[in-house]
Design a protein around this motif. Structure first.
Motif, mmCIF file in Angstrom:
data_model
loop_
_atom_site.group_PDB
_atom_site.id
_atom_site.type_symbol
_atom_site.label_atom_id
_atom_site.label_comp_id
_atom_site.label_asym_id
_atom_site.label_seq_id
_atom_site.Cartn_x
_atom_site.Cartn_y
_atom_site.Cartn_z
ATOM 1 N N LYS B 238 0.799 -1.215 0.000
ATOM 2 C CA LYS B 238 0.000 0.000 0.000
ATOM 3 C C LYS B 238 0.842 1.279 0.000
ATOM 4 O O LYS B 238 0.622 2.172 -0.796
ATOM 5 N N ASN B 239 1.773 1.371 0.923
ATOM 6 C CA ASN B 239 2.590 2.576 1.055
ATOM 7 C C ASN B 239 4.055 2.214 1.170
ATOM 8 O O ASN B 239 4.406 1.287 1.913
ATOM 9 N N ILE B 240 4.896 2.940 0.492
ATOM 10 C CA ILE B 240 6.339 2.776 0.683
ATOM 11 C C ILE B 240 6.946 4.141 0.973
ATOM 12 O O ILE B 240 6.635 5.130 0.309
ATOM 13 N N ILE B 241 7.797 4.137 1.982
ATOM 14 C CA ILE B 241 8.442 5.381 2.400
ATOM 15 C C ILE B 241 9.951 5.144 2.464
ATOM 16 O O ILE B 241 10.400 4.092 2.939
ATOM 17 N N ILE B 242 10.722 6.092 1.963
ATOM 18 C CA ILE B 242 12.178 6.066 2.146
ATOM 19 C C ILE B 242 12.506 7.262 3.028
ATOM 20 O O ILE B 242 12.164 8.396 2.690
ATOM 21 N N ALA B 243 13.121 6.997 4.163
ATOM 22 C CA ALA B 243 13.270 8.072 5.152
ATOM 23 C C ALA B 243 14.408 7.798 6.115
ATOM 24 O O ALA B 243 14.929 6.680 6.199
ATOM 25 N N ASN B 244 14.741 8.815 6.863
ATOM 26 C CA ASN B 244 15.675 8.670 7.969
ATOM 27 C C ASN B 244 14.987 7.842 9.069
ATOM 28 O O ASN B 244 13.759 7.925 9.225
ATOM 29 N N PRO B 245 15.750 7.034 9.828
ATOM 30 C CA PRO B 245 15.137 6.187 10.866
ATOM 31 C C PRO B 245 14.242 6.954 11.851
ATOM 32 O O PRO B 245 13.299 6.378 12.400
ATOM 33 N N ASP B 246 14.517 8.252 12.052
ATOM 34 C CA ASP B 246 13.727 9.036 13.010
ATOM 35 C C ASP B 246 12.271 9.205 12.590
ATOM 36 O O ASP B 246 11.436 9.603 13.405
ATOM 37 N N ILE B 247 11.964 8.883 11.325
ATOM 38 C CA ILE B 247 10.590 8.995 10.840
ATOM 39 C C ILE B 247 9.621 8.225 11.752
ATOM 40 O O ILE B 247 8.468 8.622 11.915
ATOM 41 N N ILE B 248 10.108 7.149 12.368
ATOM 42 C CA ILE B 248 9.159 6.308 13.109
ATOM 43 C C ILE B 248 8.693 6.952 14.417
ATOM 44 O O ILE B 248 7.682 6.555 14.969
ATOM 45 N N ILE B 249 9.426 7.976 14.893
ATOM 46 C CA ILE B 249 8.862 8.724 16.027
ATOM 47 C C ILE B 249 8.383 10.116 15.604
ATOM 48 O O ILE B 249 7.741 10.806 16.380
ATOM 49 N N ASN B 250 8.737 10.509 14.396
ATOM 50 C CA ASN B 250 8.364 11.847 13.938
ATOM 51 C C ASN B 250 7.815 11.769 12.510
ATOM 52 O O ASN B 250 8.525 12.076 11.552
ATOM 53 N N PRO B 251 6.539 11.370 12.376
ATOM 54 C CA PRO B 251 5.992 11.153 11.034
ATOM 55 C C PRO B 251 5.918 12.419 10.195
ATOM 56 O O PRO B 251 5.722 12.344 8.989
ATOM 57 N N LEU B 252 6.101 13.569 10.817
ATOM 58 C CA LEU B 252 6.031 14.829 10.064
ATOM 59 C C LEU B 252 7.367 15.210 9.441
ATOM 60 O O LEU B 252 7.455 16.156 8.668
ATOM 61 N N MET B 253 8.424 14.502 9.788
ATOM 62 C CA MET B 253 9.714 14.897 9.212
ATOM 63 C C MET B 253 9.734 14.627 7.706
ATOM 64 O O MET B 253 9.001 13.778 7.199
ATOM 65 N N LEU B 254 10.551 15.373 7.010
ATOM 66 C CA LEU B 254 10.668 15.219 5.552
ATOM 67 C C LEU B 254 10.995 13.772 5.191
ATOM 68 O O LEU B 254 11.823 13.134 5.840
ATOM 69 N N HIS B 255 10.362 13.251 4.144
ATOM 70 C CA HIS B 255 10.670 11.900 3.670
ATOM 71 C C HIS B 255 10.151 11.757 2.243
ATOM 72 O O HIS B 255 9.437 12.637 1.756
ATOM 73 N N THR B 256 10.512 10.651 1.606
ATOM 74 C CA THR B 256 9.996 10.383 0.267
ATOM 75 C C THR B 256 8.882 9.348 0.345
ATOM 76 O O THR B 256 9.094 8.250 0.877
ATOM 77 N N HIS B 257 7.709 9.720 -0.155
ATOM 78 C CA HIS B 257 6.588 8.786 -0.224
ATOM 79 C C HIS B 257 6.469 8.302 -1.657
ATOM 80 O O HIS B 257 6.429 9.103 -2.591
ATOM 81 N N ILE B 258 6.462 7.007 -1.818
ATOM 82 C CA ILE B 258 6.461 6.449 -3.176
ATOM 83 C C ILE B 258 5.087 5.866 -3.490
ATOM 84 O O ILE B 258 4.520 5.130 -2.676
ATOM 85 N N SER B 259 4.549 6.232 -4.625
ATOM 86 C CA SER B 259 3.232 5.703 -5.017
ATOM 87 C C SER B 259 3.209 5.472 -6.525
ATOM 88 O O SER B 259 4.074 5.980 -7.252
ATOM 89 N N LEU B 260 2.238 4.706 -6.971
ATOM 90 C CA LEU B 260 2.165 4.374 -8.414
ATOM 91 C C LEU B 260 1.668 5.558 -9.233
ATOM 92 O O LEU B 260 1.038 6.457 -8.723
#
Lengths: 260, 260
Positions: B238-260
């Protein structure tokens, strides 16, 4: 409700150290009917790896000390090399095996042995077996394969004797299952005469054991092993057998049956 | 019935190789809500052990070859040292963790890569994920921790890339769960400009990816990684995210969301 029977089989160096013997044993184990758990020691793999890495085996008063480097060696060989190769082979024999340390599922909680006269290092004495979790895993149709490591639930893995692990599992699971505990041994059982491989004591109860111990017929390394067996029987384990690994395909072969 | 959500988090060398970073990550992971699976690579531990043991890293045409000695090193470090230390630490954080290879529970079946021009040795390409068994384990309240090893069900363990393991688990489990797949990365996501750590591509869909690839803005190591991501999305993740490990406590931090 009638309890299910669960057989716990412990193998040591005489099986682990020879790949052909191990393979034959694992094939036999896969054909052994009913619920079962395998417990294995590390055999010579840890000593061999320690040698290659230049990690010295430290002995104090005849006791092996597990320092941090030696613990890493134990983790690599017991939980890595030995455990996972056994699991892969059992899968080949269609056993839905899973390899475990006491940290996995918090299945075997232990406490770092306290300093008395000797600091044993990272050695754990078993405190509690998580019988409910192990039962839940078995209920998924999975066969646990335990190696000789436990943990303290504070993030520390600890080295724990494989005989002790087998016995602790047997006692801990005896509230849920009728437990048969089989210690596989290089001999066919407990010998009456060390010079005669066939002088097996077929039935050994507590009184006979006390007598044979006093007469010095049973001595040295067998004493802690048998003390543990009687402790386990007193704590609810149903049957304990000391036998050659072939017992699992040939229940009629000579062996020592231990009872209270 | 509404599917449960399961998050698969993959960590690599940048987390594994530093004990403090790893410890912080595991604490954060323990606080991450919902069903979850952790997948880890081996980091530098295998290279370090191979060096100490004098096992040479064989490279052919830029590809690392896993011969028998190197496979043993991988088993000892991935399934032993890394995996079990992570499990013990997660237990300390009250996560009912279990450490697994693909051989455990026949959870990830693979096939030894066939010789084409290069004999990669003991490297496995994933064939099948045993989703039902993994679900049964998760249903016992247990959190699986997978290392980068699989097996061929013929008794052979095989080295398999940890990214591939995470992706295979994601696809294989997507029939049972809504899968979120998070690749933890040394950067905060996929960069538009390698010189600028903050030039994160926040949304990356298939068309944008094709465009950025053609423009050579996304190149080299990111290409196989992202190809695999889009393959996984096409197969039901459903969702794929490429991010720094801190994303898991801070979902608002910048990251790449991958979608079709």
């Amino acid at each position: 409700m009638e309890k299910d029977t669960l057989t716990i089989i412990k193998i040591g160096g005489n099986v682990i150290d020879n790949s052909e013997t191990l393979s034959t044993f694992l094939k036999n184990f896969s054909q052994y009917k009913g619920l079962k758990i395998l417990v294995h020691g590390g055999g010579k793999a840890a000593t061999r790896l320690a040698g290659k890495l230049g990690v010295e085996t430290i002995m104090i008063e005849g006791k092996r000390i597990t320092n941090e480097e030696m613990l890493d060696v134990a983790i690599m060989t017991y939980a890595g090399l030995c455990n996972k190769k056994i699991v892969a082979q059992l899968q080949n024999f269609n056993i839905q095996a899973i390899g475990l340390t006491g940290a996995d599922g918090n299945s075997i909680l232990s406490k770092k042995r306290e300093h008395t006269t000797i600091n044993y290092g990272y050695v754990g004495d078993v405190v509690e077996v998580n019988a409910k979790w192990i039962q839940a895993i078995i209920d998924t149709g999975t066969t646990p394969v335990f190696c000789a490591l436990t943990h303290d639930k504070k993030g520390q893995l600890l080295n724990t004797n494989a005989d002790t692990i087998a016995q602790s599992l047997a006692v801990g699971l005896s509230s849920i299952y009728n437990i048969n505990l089989i210690y596989c041994f290089e001999k066919k059982g407990v010998l009456q005469n060390m010079e005669d491989e066939d002088s097996i004591i077929e039935e050994l109860n507590y009184n006979t054991y006390q007598y044979l111990k006093n007469e010095n017929i049973i001595h040295s390394g067998m004493i802690p092993k048998l003390d543990n067996c009687f402790k386990a029987l007193k704590q609810g384990v149903k049957n304990i057998i000391i036998a050659n690994p072939d017992i699992i395909i040939n229940p009629l072969m000579l062996h020592t049956h231990i009872s209270l």
